[in-house]
Design a protein around this motif. Structure first.
Motif, PDB file in Angstrom:
ATOM      1  N   PRO A  89     -19.468  -8.569  10.759  1.00 37.31           N
ATOM      2  CA  PRO A  89     -20.369  -7.504  10.305  1.00 37.31           C
ATOM      3  C   PRO A  89     -19.657  -6.238   9.843  1.00 37.31           C
ATOM      4  O   PRO A  89     -20.178  -5.519   8.990  1.00 37.31           O
ATOM      5  CB  PRO A  89     -21.245  -7.226  11.533  1.00 37.31           C
ATOM      6  CG  PRO A  89     -20.475  -7.754  12.691  1.00 37.31           C
ATOM      7  CD  PRO A  89     -19.691  -8.913  12.173  1.00 37.31           C
ATOM      8  N   SER A  90     -18.475  -5.958  10.380  1.00 34.77           N
ATOM      9  CA  SER A  90     -17.779  -4.729   9.999  1.00 34.77           C
ATOM     10  C   SER A  90     -16.942  -4.892   8.734  1.00 34.77           C
ATOM     11  O   SER A  90     -16.434  -3.899   8.199  1.00 34.77           O
ATOM     12  CB  SER A  90     -16.888  -4.246  11.150  1.00 34.77           C
ATOM     13  OG  SER A  90     -15.878  -5.204  11.423  1.00 34.77           O
ATOM     14  N   ARG A 127     -18.911  -4.825  -1.912  1.00 31.61           N
ATOM     15  CA  ARG A 127     -18.164  -3.778  -1.192  1.00 31.61           C
ATOM     16  C   ARG A 127     -18.944  -3.224   0.001  1.00 31.61           C
ATOM     17  O   ARG A 127     -18.481  -2.301   0.664  1.00 31.61           O
ATOM     18  CB  ARG A 127     -17.816  -2.636  -2.147  1.00 31.61           C
ATOM     19  CG  ARG A 127     -16.974  -3.057  -3.348  1.00 31.61           C
ATOM     20  CD  ARG A 127     -15.672  -3.686  -2.916  1.00 31.61           C
ATOM     21  NE  ARG A 127     -14.896  -4.197  -4.039  1.00 31.61           N
ATOM     22  CZ  ARG A 127     -13.899  -5.061  -3.940  1.00 31.61           C
ATOM     23  NH1 ARG A 127     -13.560  -5.529  -2.743  1.00 31.61           N
ATOM     24  NH2 ARG A 127     -13.245  -5.480  -5.012  1.00 31.61           N
ATOM     25  N   GLN A 128     -20.102  -3.814   0.272  1.00 33.61           N
ATOM     26  CA  GLN A 128     -20.939  -3.346   1.385  1.00 33.61           C
ATOM     27  C   GLN A 128     -20.590  -4.122   2.655  1.00 33.61           C
ATOM     28  O   GLN A 128     -20.245  -5.307   2.598  1.00 33.61           O
ATOM     29  CB  GLN A 128     -22.421  -3.545   1.047  1.00 33.61           C
ATOM     30  CG  GLN A 128     -23.387  -2.941   2.046  1.00 33.61           C
ATOM     31  CD  GLN A 128     -24.818  -2.962   1.505  1.00 33.61           C
ATOM     32  OE1 GLN A 128     -25.037  -3.017   0.301  1.00 33.61           O
ATOM     33  NE2 GLN A 128     -25.779  -2.928   2.408  1.00 33.61           N
ATOM     34  N   GLN A 129     -20.673  -3.455   3.801  1.00 34.49           N
ATOM     35  CA  GLN A 129     -20.435  -4.152   5.051  1.00 34.49           C
ATOM     36  C   GLN A 129     -21.488  -5.238   5.249  1.00 34.49           C
ATOM     37  O   GLN A 129     -22.687  -4.999   5.065  1.00 34.49           O
ATOM     38  CB  GLN A 129     -20.465  -3.181   6.224  1.00 34.49           C
ATOM     39  CG  GLN A 129     -19.235  -2.280   6.323  1.00 34.49           C
ATOM     40  CD  GLN A 129     -19.228  -1.459   7.594  1.00 34.49           C
ATOM     41  OE1 GLN A 129     -20.261  -1.216   8.206  1.00 34.49           O
ATOM     42  NE2 GLN A 129     -18.039  -1.011   7.992  1.00 34.49           N
ATOM     43  N   ALA A 130     -21.032  -6.408   5.660  1.00 38.76           N
ATOM     44  CA  ALA A 130     -21.940  -7.547   5.780  1.00 38.76           C
ATOM     45  C   ALA A 130     -23.019  -7.309   6.827  1.00 38.76           C
ATOM     46  O   ALA A 130     -24.133  -7.832   6.713  1.00 38.76           O
ATOM     47  CB  ALA A 130     -21.149  -8.807   6.118  1.00 38.76           C
ATOM     48  N   GLY A 131     -22.716  -6.515   7.850  1.00 36.48           N
ATOM     49  CA  GLY A 131     -23.696  -6.247   8.892  1.00 36.48           C
ATOM     50  C   GLY A 131     -24.879  -5.436   8.423  1.00 36.48           C
ATOM     51  O   GLY A 131     -25.896  -5.361   9.119  1.00 36.48           O
ATOM     52  N   GLU A 132     -24.780  -4.824   7.252  1.00 34.28           N
ATOM     53  CA  GLU A 132     -25.869  -4.009   6.709  1.00 34.28           C
ATOM     54  C   GLU A 132     -26.825  -4.820   5.847  1.00 34.28           C
ATOM     55  O   GLU A 132     -27.834  -4.284   5.378  1.00 34.28           O
ATOM     56  CB  GLU A 132     -25.285  -2.859   5.886  1.00 34.28           C
ATOM     57  CG  GLU A 132     -24.393  -1.910   6.686  1.00 34.28           C
ATOM     58  CD  GLU A 132     -23.724  -0.871   5.806  1.00 34.28           C
ATOM     59  OE1 GLU A 132     -23.890  -0.948   4.574  1.00 34.28           O
ATOM     60  OE2 GLU A 132     -23.039   0.004   6.357  1.00 34.28           O
ATOM     61  N   LEU A 133     -26.522  -6.099   5.640  1.00 34.71           N
ATOM     62  CA  LEU A 133     -27.339  -6.921   4.745  1.00 34.71           C
ATOM     63  C   LEU A 133     -28.582  -7.450   5.454  1.00 34.71           C
ATOM     64  O   LEU A 133     -28.661  -7.477   6.682  1.00 34.71           O
ATOM     65  CB  LEU A 133     -26.508  -8.108   4.233  1.00 34.71           C
ATOM     66  CG  LEU A 133     -25.203  -7.788   3.503  1.00 34.71           C
ATOM     67  CD1 LEU A 133     -24.516  -9.083   3.102  1.00 34.71           C
ATOM     68  CD2 LEU A 133     -25.456  -6.903   2.285  1.00 34.71           C
ATOM     69  N   SER A 134     -29.544  -7.906   4.662  1.00 32.91           N
ATOM     70  CA  SER A 134     -30.718  -8.580   5.212  1.00 32.91           C
ATOM     71  C   SER A 134     -30.304  -9.940   5.777  1.00 32.91           C
ATOM     72  O   SER A 134     -29.208 -10.445   5.503  1.00 32.91           O
ATOM     73  CB  SER A 134     -31.770  -8.780   4.126  1.00 32.91           C
ATOM     74  OG  SER A 134     -31.306  -9.725   3.169  1.00 32.91           O
ATOM     75  N   GLY A 135     -31.213 -10.551   6.540  1.00 34.37           N
ATOM     76  CA  GLY A 135     -30.919 -11.854   7.122  1.00 34.37           C
ATOM     77  C   GLY A 135     -30.611 -12.896   6.067  1.00 34.37           C
ATOM     78  O   GLY A 135     -29.684 -13.702   6.218  1.00 34.37           O
TER      79      GLY A 135
END
Length: 244
Positions: A89-90, A127-135
């Protein structure tokens, strides 16, 4: 390509699998369906070396892989996407994909490009942290990361679990698209009707045993399968994609 025969095993001395057989031919989508507690995910984990069998044999491309560790199986051409959507996630989306190529020592940039082509939302969020994505987007990351080794066989454990109908359709469409590139797919799925619609063949498990084995189309048309495992309603058969 894959042949698992007479799998008996489970956890803590209890046998969840009681003689399960599963096979995947090259280029096939094969679905394992059944009620909760049927042993579906345990069968998948046994194939990938995460559950040790007390009896039975698992062959991959003719080789007995029963004693292989999961990292060895990745090197042999297998990849596994667990139900938990295990991502980092980070790390960014792009870094997650790079982690999927941990065994590679060559230039894999073309594979990342293929993943972005398969999953366009990931390109925009690379480039976005994966933990910030939707399911649904996190599932795309997990799916894409497994493809980074260019596997011959992809194992998907409940790929649509907990997803919205929109992302559910998207994931099933991507399953078909990946299969059309020549990748064999073994899929455990609670959304049984949709899974059988995209599958070439299917296995119905209950209480750790094979109950029915047939083409996806034939299982959809089987009244007993429909009544006991598909909610009791008939469905139009055929490998017509997620929107069917």
């Amino acid at each position: 390509m894959l042949e698992a025969k007479g799998m008996i095993g489970g956890y803590g001395g209890a046998d969840i699998l009681k003689g399960v057989d599963v096979a995947v031919n090259a280029g096939e989508i094969v679905a394992i369906i059944g009620p909760n507690g049927a042993g579906k995910s345990t069968a998948m984990k046994a194939v990938f070396g995460l559950v040790r069998l007390r009896q039975g044999q698992v062959l991959f491309r003719g080789e007995d892989i029963g004693r292989c560790e999961p990292d060895e199986l990745v090197r042999k051409g297998m990849a596994y996407v667990p139900q938990e959507r295990s991502i980092f996630p980070s790390l960014t989306v792009h870094e997650n994909l790079e982690m999927g190529a941990f065994i590679r020592r060559d230039d894999f940039s073309h594979v990342i490009e293929q993943v972005y082509t398969l999953f366009p939302p990931l390109r925009d969020k690379r480039r976005q942290q994966a933990g910030e994505l939707s399911g649904g987007q996190r599932q795309m990351v997990a799916f894409g990361r497994a493809l980074m080794t260019e596997p011959a066989l992809l194992l998907l454990d409940e790929p649509t679990a907990g997803l919205s109908p929109v992302y559910m359709r998207e994931i099933f469409e991507r399953v078909i698209a990946v299969n059309e590139t020549g990748v064999g797919i073994l899929m455990v799925e609670q959304n049984a009707r949709q899974a059988l619609r995209v599958a070439h063949r299917g296995y119905v498990l209950a209480t750790g045993e094979n109950i029915f084995t047939d083409t996806g189309e034939a299982l959809l048309a089987n009244p007993e399968v429909a009544e006991s495992f598909l909610g009791g309603h008939g469905g139009q058969a055929g490998r017509s994609g997620a929107g069917a």
